[in-house]
Design a protein around this motif. Structure first.
Motif, PDB file in Angstrom:
ATOM      1  N   GLY A  85      91.443   5.274  40.981  1.00  0.00           N
ATOM      2  CA  GLY A  85      91.164   6.508  41.710  1.00  0.00           C
ATOM      3  C   GLY A  85      89.733   7.002  41.612  1.00  0.00           C
ATOM      4  N   LYS A  86      88.823   6.153  41.143  1.00  0.00           N
ATOM      5  CA  LYS A  86      87.420   6.549  41.021  1.00  0.00           C
ATOM      6  C   LYS A  86      86.660   6.234  42.316  1.00  0.00           C
ATOM      7  N   THR A  87      85.611   7.009  42.575  1.00  0.00           N
ATOM      8  CA  THR A  87      84.732   6.711  43.702  1.00  0.00           C
ATOM      9  C   THR A  87      83.808   5.570  43.316  1.00  0.00           C
ATOM     10  N   VAL A  88      83.780   4.550  44.167  1.00  0.00           N
ATOM     11  CA  VAL A  88      82.944   3.371  43.955  1.00  0.00           C
ATOM     12  C   VAL A  88      81.730   3.455  44.874  1.00  0.00           C
ATOM     13  N   MET A  89      80.572   3.120  44.335  1.00  0.00           N
ATOM     14  CA  MET A  89      79.356   3.023  45.136  1.00  0.00           C
ATOM     15  C   MET A  89      78.709   1.665  44.933  1.00  0.00           C
ATOM     16  N   LEU A  90      78.010   1.201  45.973  1.00  0.00           N
ATOM     17  CA  LEU A  90      77.157   0.026  45.860  1.00  0.00           C
ATOM     18  C   LEU A  90      75.813   0.470  45.311  1.00  0.00           C
ATOM     19  N   HIS A  91      75.432  -0.102  44.185  1.00  0.00           N
ATOM     20  CA  HIS A  91      74.136   0.183  43.577  1.00  0.00           C
ATOM     21  C   HIS A  91      73.178  -0.882  44.094  1.00  0.00           C
ATOM     22  N   MET A  92      72.517  -0.567  45.207  1.00  0.00           N
ATOM     23  CA  MET A  92      71.782  -1.566  45.990  1.00  0.00           C
ATOM     24  C   MET A  92      70.405  -1.851  45.404  1.00  0.00           C
ATOM     25  N   PRO A  93      70.153  -3.115  45.020  1.00  0.00           N
ATOM     26  CA  PRO A  93      68.827  -3.446  44.471  1.00  0.00           C
ATOM     27  C   PRO A  93      67.734  -3.311  45.538  1.00  0.00           C
ATOM     28  N   MET A  94      66.658  -2.655  45.163  1.00  0.00           N
ATOM     29  CA  MET A  94      65.517  -2.493  46.062  1.00  0.00           C
ATOM     30  C   MET A  94      64.226  -2.678  45.281  1.00  0.00           C
ATOM     31  N   ASP A  95      63.228  -3.192  45.962  1.00  0.00           N
ATOM     32  CA  ASP A  95      61.935  -3.473  45.360  1.00  0.00           C
ATOM     33  C   ASP A  95      61.444  -2.282  44.519  1.00  0.00           C
ATOM     34  N   PRO A  96      61.082  -2.532  43.259  1.00  0.00           N
ATOM     35  CA  PRO A  96      60.699  -3.801  42.646  1.00  0.00           C
ATOM     36  C   PRO A  96      61.837  -4.616  42.017  1.00  0.00           C
ATOM     37  N   ALA A  97      63.091  -4.271  42.260  1.00  0.00           N
ATOM     38  CA  ALA A  97      64.195  -5.116  41.792  1.00  0.00           C
ATOM     39  C   ALA A  97      64.108  -6.479  42.477  1.00  0.00           C
ATOM     40  N   THR A  98      64.664  -7.477  41.816  1.00  0.00           N
ATOM     41  CA  THR A  98      64.645  -8.835  42.358  1.00  0.00           C
ATOM     42  C   THR A  98      66.066  -9.342  42.508  1.00  0.00           C
ATOM     43  N   GLY A  99      66.201 -10.566  43.039  1.00  0.00           N
ATOM     44  CA  GLY A  99      67.518 -11.167  43.184  1.00  0.00           C
ATOM     45  C   GLY A  99      67.894 -11.359  44.646  1.00  0.00           C
ATOM     46  N   GLU A 113      69.563  -6.442  56.763  1.00  0.00           N
ATOM     47  CA  GLU A 113      70.960  -6.271  57.162  1.00  0.00           C
ATOM     48  C   GLU A 113      71.845  -7.333  56.526  1.00  0.00           C
ATOM     49  N   SER A 114      71.381  -8.563  56.507  1.00  0.00           N
ATOM     50  CA  SER A 114      72.156  -9.649  55.907  1.00  0.00           C
ATOM     51  C   SER A 114      72.397  -9.389  54.422  1.00  0.00           C
ATOM     52  N   ARG A 115      71.387  -8.914  53.735  1.00  0.00           N
ATOM     53  CA  ARG A 115      71.532  -8.642  52.300  1.00  0.00           C
ATOM     54  C   ARG A 115      72.451  -7.444  52.044  1.00  0.00           C
ATOM     55  N   LEU A 116      72.377  -6.435  52.895  1.00  0.00           N
ATOM     56  CA  LEU A 116      73.282  -5.296  52.756  1.00  0.00           C
ATOM     57  C   LEU A 116      74.725  -5.731  52.989  1.00  0.00           C
ATOM     58  N   ASN A 117      74.954  -6.538  54.022  1.00  0.00           N
ATOM     59  CA  ASN A 117      76.310  -7.024  54.307  1.00  0.00           C
ATOM     60  C   ASN A 117      76.866  -7.813  53.128  1.00  0.00           C
ATOM     61  N   ALA A 118      76.053  -8.706  52.575  1.00  0.00           N
ATOM     62  CA  ALA A 118      76.498  -9.529  51.452  1.00  0.00           C
ATOM     63  C   ALA A 118      76.789  -8.671  50.229  1.00  0.00           C
ATOM     64  N   ALA A 119      75.953  -7.668  49.983  1.00  0.00           N
ATOM     65  CA  ALA A 119      76.159  -6.798  48.830  1.00  0.00           C
ATOM     66  C   ALA A 119      77.448  -5.991  48.967  1.00  0.00           C
ATOM     67  N   LEU A 120      77.724  -5.482  50.156  1.00  0.00           N
ATOM     68  CA  LEU A 120      78.957  -4.716  50.374  1.00  0.00           C
ATOM     69  C   LEU A 120      80.197  -5.588  50.214  1.00  0.00           C
ATOM     70  N   LEU A 121      80.082  -6.851  50.547  1.00  0.00           N
ATOM     71  CA  LEU A 121      81.213  -7.761  50.328  1.00  0.00           C
ATOM     72  C   LEU A 121      81.473  -7.964  48.840  1.00  0.00           C
ATOM     73  N   LYS A 122      80.416  -7.958  48.039  1.00  0.00           N
ATOM     74  CA  LYS A 122      80.568  -8.134  46.595  1.00  0.00           C
ATOM     75  C   LYS A 122      81.124  -6.885  45.919  1.00  0.00           C
ATOM     76  N   VAL A 123      80.958  -5.721  46.541  1.00  0.00           N
ATOM     77  CA  VAL A 123      81.431  -4.462  45.952  1.00  0.00           C
ATOM     78  C   VAL A 123      82.417  -3.809  46.926  1.00  0.00           C
ATOM     79  N   PRO A 124      83.661  -4.302  46.941  1.00  0.00           N
ATOM     80  CA  PRO A 124      84.649  -3.722  47.855  1.00  0.00           C
ATOM     81  C   PRO A 124      84.958  -2.273  47.494  1.00  0.00           C
ATOM     82  N   TYR A 125      85.415  -1.539  48.485  1.00  0.00           N
ATOM     83  CA  TYR A 125      85.802  -0.123  48.349  1.00  0.00           C
ATOM     84  C   TYR A 125      84.614   0.811  48.152  1.00  0.00           C
ATOM     85  N   ALA A 126      83.396   0.313  48.363  1.00  0.00           N
ATOM     86  CA  ALA A 126      82.230   1.194  48.224  1.00  0.00           C
ATOM     87  C   ALA A 126      82.292   2.294  49.288  1.00  0.00           C
ATOM     88  N   ALA A 127      82.204   3.548  48.839  1.00  0.00           N
ATOM     89  CA  ALA A 127      82.220   4.689  49.754  1.00  0.00           C
ATOM     90  C   ALA A 127      80.811   5.114  50.143  1.00  0.00           C
TER      91      ALA A 127
END
Length: 266
Positions: A85-99, A113-127
């Protein structure tokens, strides 16, 4: 209802002869309930360590869990947190983060856009999303304008972590009316119990001053120690811990004094 109850109390006092002993409210305080101040808490950098993730998940109240996509337990923990029952968020890496998911200013929009799509797939239920690092990336108006439009299309909210004074993320969100808030206090830039406790008190004082505050912390053992001890005490300090989505409603997408002027982000 309060007026009716006040009248009832006065009537009872008169009939019992206690009216002369009852304290008289001043005109400044009569009829006013104590104002509640609101806090929201986000724990970043989750998905790396199951033991620390579990402690973050067990924190009392509506704590938001921000999960990094490039961590070994991201997907499993997102599902676990959602089930709890917790709110999930995608903690999106942004420069200077790498990966592989990180956004960089030189990347074209299709790659972002491709990287955002892939990240959201890795973190399901992100609000919603917030930025991991991002001091360079969140200062890019074109990319942030595209991002907030995409989040609105997907019905996701934005938390601007404000890792740089040059961020335009919240300002771009405000332009299109995207549901968003900005971070007010980082709890654990200094990883000692004394410093973290002090930052929590700073957030509490700020919440009382401006009505609300948004805190971000990390799953460091010392941070979790402090939060496990102090979160249950918030109510006694006139603080209500609320969902980050409720904080969006509470603030109405307006900037706090530390982020802008007259409700507009700088």
């Amino acid at each position: 209802m309060r007026v009716w109850l006040t009248g009832l109390v006065c009537a009872l006092a008169v009939t019992t002869g206690a009216a002369r002993a009852a304290p008289v409210e001043s005109s400044a305080t009569a009829g006013k309930a104590p104002k509640v101040a609101y806090l929201s808490l986000i724990i970043d950098d989750l998905g790396q360590n199951p033991e620390r993730d579990s402690r973050a998940l067990a924190l009392p109240g509506p704590v938001t869990l921000a999960i990094m996509p490039d961590t070994p337990h991201a997907t499993d923990f997102a599902r676990q947190a959602h089930k709890a029952g917790k709110t999930v968020m995608l903690h999106m890496p942004m420069d200077p983060a790498t990966g592989p998911y990180a956004w960089h200013p030189e990347l074209p929009l299709p790659e972002l856009e491709s990287r955002l799509n892939a990240a959201l797939l890795k973190v399901p239920y992100a609000a919603g999303i917030n930025n991991h690092m991002g001091s360079r990336m969140t200062a890019e108006p074109v990319a942030m304008s595209w991002l907030v439009g995409e989040l609105q299309r997907r019905h996701l909210f934005l938390v601007d972590s404000r890792t740089s004074a040059k961020t335009v993320a919240a300002a771009e969100a405000q332009k299109i009316g995207l549901a968003s808030v900005s971070r007010d206090v980082f709890l654990d830039d200094e990883r000692t119990a004394e410093a973290i406790s002090g930052q929590l008190q700073t957030a509490i004082k700020l919440a009382h001053k401006q009505g609300s505050a948004v805190m971000i912390g990390h799953p460091y053992p010392v941070t979790l120690d402090v939060l496990e001890r102090e979160l249950p005490k918030l109510k006694s300090q006139g603080i209500e811990l609320i969902e980050i989505r409720h904080m969006v409603t509470e603030r109405g997408n307006e900037a706090m004094a530390g982020h802008g002027k007259n409700g507009r982000y700088r």
